[in-house]
Scaffold this active site. Structure first.
Site: not given
Ligand code: DGL
Length: 271
Positions: A10-11, A73, A154, A187, A189
């Site tokens: 993931d990012s 992600c 984050e 997302c 997150h």
């Molecule tokens: N967790 C990520 C997603 O599912 C990306 C979040 C990001 O880096 O902007 O899109």
């Protein structure tokens, strides 16, 4: 049977939200996780930049001899899945969007009003809307980019007023005007603010792609006879490109474990 680890990425820390579901469903599996915490968020970056970063991460995980890649992600899945499959044609690679779109298509009907939230890149790709409508053209889907959620998550800004205000800012009109009854957390997150959303909008049906992807992982491993042996010792390694205190705190919180159980490593992909 194959006891090599599954490569997850993931990012940042968002992809970690799938890991407890994985351990519950497939406790014999091991993971090598990479979170690009030094370069997060990806969701407002140019697609060419995201592709370059995603290829670096995938190359790194493949160099660790993983048996499969899981793109935990949405932003990377919507922009790089095809490219990564072409780069590693022999490796099973699972993206996060299609298992969730299939869940929506299977569990909703034309009476539902479905919302999808995600990063700018995910929402502007139209991937969820297009995939859901291809599978079930009778469904009504609305979407909205909610880019401020990831930086706050984050930072660990979750159970407080700032996060609640940000949720109100993005979602009050979106939910009310479109009369939504179902929400896809597009997302990885966002499961970390699921409780806030449920508290602020009770009755909303939540679909969580971080959970839906697990069935697809199991299926992909089983098809190629890659499931791990029941008896293997589990040792999971978590790499981050910025191994900050915050990452350590958040990973402990998400995996509900102590630092001593975790193997955390720093890896700078720019070097
Ligand atoms: N967790 C990520 C997603 O599912 C990306 C979040 C990001 O880096 O902007 O899109």
């Amino acid at each position: 049977m194959d006891n090599r680890a599954i490569g997850f990425f993931d990012s940042g820390l968002g992809g970690l939200t799938s890991i407890p579901h994985l351990f519950k469903a497939l406790p014999q599996e091991r993971v090598i996780y990479f979170g690009d915490t030094a370069r997060t968020p990806y969701g407002s970056k140019a697609v060419s930049t995201i592709r370059q970063y995603a290829c670096q991460i995938a190359d790194f995980l493949v160099s660790k001899n993983v048996k499969m890649l899981v793109i935990a992600c949405n932003t990377i899945s919507t922009t790089c899945l095809k490219e990564l499959k072409e780069r590693f044609p022999a490796l099973p690679i699972v993206g996060i969007v299609s298992p969730a779109a299939e869940k929506v298509a299977a569990s909703c009907d034309e009476t539902n009003r479905i919302g999808v939230i995600g990063t700018k890149v995910t929402i502007s790709s139209g991937a969820y809307r297009d995939m859901i409508r291809t599978l079930a053209p009778q469904l009504t889907v609305f979407d909205r980019a909610t880019p401020a959620f990831v930086p706050l998550i984050e930072e660990g800004i979750i159970e407080n007023e700032i996060m609640d205000l940000t949720i109100h800012y993005y979602m009050d009109d979106f939910i009310a005007q479109n009369k939504l009854d179902t929400l896809v957390l597009g997302c990885t997150h966002y499961p970390l603010i699921r409780k806030n959303i449920e508290r602020l909008y009770p009755g909303l049906e939540i679909i969580d792609p971080s959970q839906e992807i697990i069935g697809r992982i199991r299926q992909a491993l089983a098809e190629k006879d890659l499931l791990a042996d029941e008896s293997q010792e589990s040792e999971n390694v978590f790499y981050a490109s910025d191994l900050s205190e915050n990452f350590t705190r958040m990973i402990q919180r998400i995996l509900e474990t102590e630092r001593s159980d975790l193997i955390l490593k720093f890896k700078n992909l720019d070097l």
